[in-house]
Scaffold this active site. Structure first.
Site, PDB file in Angstrom:
ATOM      1  N   GLY A 239       0.766  -1.232   0.000  1.00  0.00           N
ATOM      2  CA  GLY A 239       0.000   0.000   0.000  1.00  0.00           C
ATOM      3  C   GLY A 239       0.797   1.281   0.000  1.00  0.00           C
ATOM      4  O   GLY A 239       0.212   2.364  -0.083  1.00  0.00           O
ATOM      5  N   GLU A 277       4.022  -6.663   1.533  1.00  0.00           N
ATOM      6  CA  GLU A 277       3.506  -7.055   0.202  1.00  0.00           C
ATOM      7  C   GLU A 277       3.377  -5.815  -0.676  1.00  0.00           C
ATOM      8  O   GLU A 277       2.271  -5.381  -0.982  1.00  0.00           O
ATOM      9  CB  GLU A 277       2.114  -7.699   0.350  1.00  0.00           C
ATOM     10  N   GLY A 279       3.406  -3.575  -3.987  1.00  0.00           N
ATOM     11  CA  GLY A 279       3.270  -3.675  -5.435  1.00  0.00           C
ATOM     12  C   GLY A 279       3.610  -2.347  -6.097  1.00  0.00           C
ATOM     13  O   GLY A 279       4.688  -2.160  -6.667  1.00  0.00           O
ATOM     14  N   ARG A 280       2.684  -1.414  -5.961  1.00  0.00           N
ATOM     15  CA  ARG A 280       2.831  -0.109  -6.607  1.00  0.00           C
ATOM     16  C   ARG A 280       4.191   0.550  -6.321  1.00  0.00           C
ATOM     17  O   ARG A 280       4.821   1.108  -7.228  1.00  0.00           O
ATOM     18  CB  ARG A 280       1.725   0.825  -6.121  1.00  0.00           C
ATOM     19  N   CYS A 346     -15.026   3.771 -27.595  1.00  0.00           N
ATOM     20  CA  CYS A 346     -16.343   4.418 -27.627  1.00  0.00           C
ATOM     21  C   CYS A 346     -16.935   4.537 -26.231  1.00  0.00           C
ATOM     22  O   CYS A 346     -17.914   3.857 -25.898  1.00  0.00           O
ATOM     23  CB  CYS A 346     -17.269   3.622 -28.535  1.00  0.00           C
ATOM     24  N   GLU A 347     -16.326   5.339 -25.392  1.00  0.00           N
ATOM     25  CA  GLU A 347     -16.804   5.626 -24.036  1.00  0.00           C
ATOM     26  C   GLU A 347     -16.339   7.033 -23.687  1.00  0.00           C
ATOM     27  O   GLU A 347     -15.191   7.380 -23.935  1.00  0.00           O
ATOM     28  CB  GLU A 347     -16.148   4.688 -23.003  1.00  0.00           C
ATOM     29  N   TYR A 374      -0.493  -1.505 -12.136  1.00  0.00           N
ATOM     30  CA  TYR A 374      -1.925  -1.496 -12.446  1.00  0.00           C
ATOM     31  C   TYR A 374      -2.190  -0.860 -13.811  1.00  0.00           C
ATOM     32  O   TYR A 374      -3.207  -0.209 -14.013  1.00  0.00           O
ATOM     33  CB  TYR A 374      -2.718  -0.818 -11.311  1.00  0.00           C
TER      34      TYR A 374
HETATM   35  C1  LIG Z   1      -3.104  -5.230  -3.942  1.00  0.00           C
HETATM   36  C2  LIG Z   1      -2.533  -5.824  -2.715  1.00  0.00           C
HETATM   37  C3  LIG Z   1      -1.235  -5.529  -2.312  1.00  0.00           C
HETATM   38  C4  LIG Z   1      -0.362  -4.531  -3.042  1.00  0.00           C
HETATM   39  O1  LIG Z   1      -0.837  -3.246  -2.904  1.00  0.00           O
HETATM   40  P1  LIG Z   1       0.059  -1.986  -3.412  1.00  0.00           P
HETATM   41  O2  LIG Z   1      -0.778  -0.822  -3.089  1.00  0.00           O
HETATM   42  O3  LIG Z   1       0.282  -2.165  -4.862  1.00  0.00           O
HETATM   43  O4  LIG Z   1       1.333  -2.025  -2.631  1.00  0.00           O
HETATM   44  C5  LIG Z   1      -0.738  -6.165  -1.199  1.00  0.00           C
HETATM   45  N1  LIG Z   1      -1.480  -7.049  -0.490  1.00  0.00           N
HETATM   46  C6  LIG Z   1      -2.748  -7.345  -0.837  1.00  0.00           C
HETATM   47  C7  LIG Z   1      -3.514  -8.313  -0.026  1.00  0.00           C
HETATM   48  C8  LIG Z   1      -3.319  -6.753  -1.945  1.00  0.00           C
HETATM   49  O5  LIG Z   1      -4.581  -7.031  -2.278  1.00  0.00           O
END
Ligand SMILES: *Cc1c(COP(=O)(O)O)cnc(C)c1O
Length: 421
Positions: A239, A277, A279-280, A346-347, A374
């Site tokens: 997150g 965890e 991602g972004r 087309c949106e 994403y």
């Molecule tokens: C989407 C997700 C993440 C990654 O979130 P980011 O904002 O991209 O860091 C981590 N854990 C869970 C359970 C998620 O659903």
């Protein structure tokens, strides 16, 4: 996005002119920087040194095999949400023992695949899921390692669609029911309770929500341990935000150090291994979407730049009202005009950026910034548009890591009707 910079008014990705990438691979194309991915992950890994910590990469942000493989080689763990993502980790040479399996709706086949591969932990989101995993583990003569995702009821201060830690949310087990869920888990014969986890949202730009969530987990962990259930790890989810439009998220090191300090000051916290965890924060600013201007279109109220990328390539603006920077690949001195950058779909929701002051001519190339997370993973074939190509740059080299889809492949699984009689 330091890896993306101008030299003689030409925009480069690392050392490769984006105009050359467009000539070679066409547009729209996602372009990723190897150095930027490794730097972002490396800052987490470096900050975690000397602590019992596994930094997982949340695959759903960008699940290209080459991106995964870079992170496998760098030593990352992985957070997955489907058997498909598990297959990607394994196909990229990753180790299931470093995989945590998140998600609110794991199917039986998802769970079987994860048991067979030997994932490190299932992050479980409900009592029925506990029972399902235990039953499937029993059928294969295993004990499934599990953690329970609790909903800490913390406001991450982010967009409602990407805020996941509030009470009204579908995610996790309500704080007040968590202890009972842990007792159930401990009573099921084919589960091994390893930890407790949460994930409070995405694009969080402050440290405080993470610490608030940690405090809630620690308080719960105290009550769980008091009930005789030992925990080995805490997983704080992902997150952490990135800068799209000048946001200033905390430095990765500062975030991790604040968390380690809070843990060290807690009687139980000291004993736990920590997991993340992200991602972004690992890939978001390591990618851009390269697109070409098809038309400049003036209406009495607005000027539009119609480009060859669309909402099916990059959904975030349509879905979250998200802001992405727009950079001209060749800077020119012409007069600037305020444009909405829109796609051919087309949106009315098919826009990539609004009210951007640019000097454009038809045929010009644009880079849509901060599109590494994403972007491709949320893309679709809406309007029968083949998905974009993906390219990884490494210094002055460019590697095609996913070919542009062909139109034929879009309907290859479809069948025509039997002959009419
Ligand atoms: C989407 C997700 C993440 C990654 O979130 P980011 O904002 O991209 O860091 C981590 N854990 C869970 C359970 C998620 O659903």
């Amino acid at each position: 996005m330091q890896w993306c910079h101008y030299r003689n008014d030409q925009l480069l990705a690392e050392e490769v002119p984006l105009a050359e990438l467009a000539n070679e691979f066409g547009t729209p194309t996602y372009v990723y920087s190897k150095a930027a991915i490794l730097q972002a992950y490396g800052e987490f890994a470096h900050a975690a040194q000397g602590h019992r910590t596994l930094v997982c990469y949340a695959l759903k942000a960008n699940s290209n095999l080459a991106v995964i493989e870079l992170l496998v080689r760098a030593g990352a763990g992985f957070d997955i949400v489907s058997a498909g993502e598990l297959a990607r980790v394994l196909a990229a040479g990753g180790d299931a023992a470093k995989v945590v399996f998140s998600g609110v709706g794991k199917s039986e086949s998802d769970i079987r695949a994860a048991l067979a591969a030997g994932v490190r932990c299932f992050n479980v989101e409900s009592e029925p899921e506990l029972r399902r995993i235990s039953a499937l583990a029993a059928a294969s003569g295993q004990r499934a390692p599990i953690s329970l995702r609790v909903n800490p009821d913390v406001d991450a201060g982010t967009h409602p669609y990407i805020s996941t830690g509030l009470r009204e949310n579908k995610f996790g087990i309500a704080h007040e029911r968590a202890l009972d869920a842990f007792k159930l888990a401990a009573s099921l014969p084919n589960l091994e309770v390893l930890g407790i986890d949460c994930h409070i949202g995405s694009q969080i730009t402050e440290i405080a929500p993470f610490l608030a969530a940690l405090d809630k987990l620690l308080e719960l962990a105290g009550r769980i341990e008091a009930a005789g259930i030992a925990l080995k790890h805490l997983d704080l989810g992902g997150g952490l935000g990135i800068s799209y439009q000048g946001e200033q998220p905390p430095a990765r090191r500062d975030l991790l150090e604040a968390i380690f300090a809070r843990l060290a000051s807690h009687r139980l916290g000291r004993n736990y291994e920590l997991m993340f965890e992200f991602g972004r924060a690992i890939v978001g600013n390591a990618g851009l979407l390269l697109t070409r201007v098809e038309y400049l279109k003036s209406t009495p109220v607005k000027d539009f730049a119609v480009v060859d990328a669309a909402m099916n390539d990059l959904l975030r603006p349509a879905l979250y009202d998200a802001w992405h920077g727009v950079l001209p690949v060749a800077r020119r001195d012409d007069e600037q005009v305020v444009y909405d950058i829109v796609g051919p779909v087309c949106e009315s929701g098919d826009w990539l950026a609004r009210n951007r002051r640019l000097a454009l001519r038809p045929g010009d190339l644009l880079a849509i910034a901060s599109a590494g997370a994403y972007g491709m993973t949320m893309s679709s074939n809406y309007n029968s548009r083949p998905r974009a190509a993906e390219v990884l740059v490494d210094g002055n080299r460019a590697l095609l890591v996913r070919s542009r889809e062909t139109v034929e492949s879009l309907y290859a699984l479809e069948r025509r009707l039997p002959p009419a009689d």
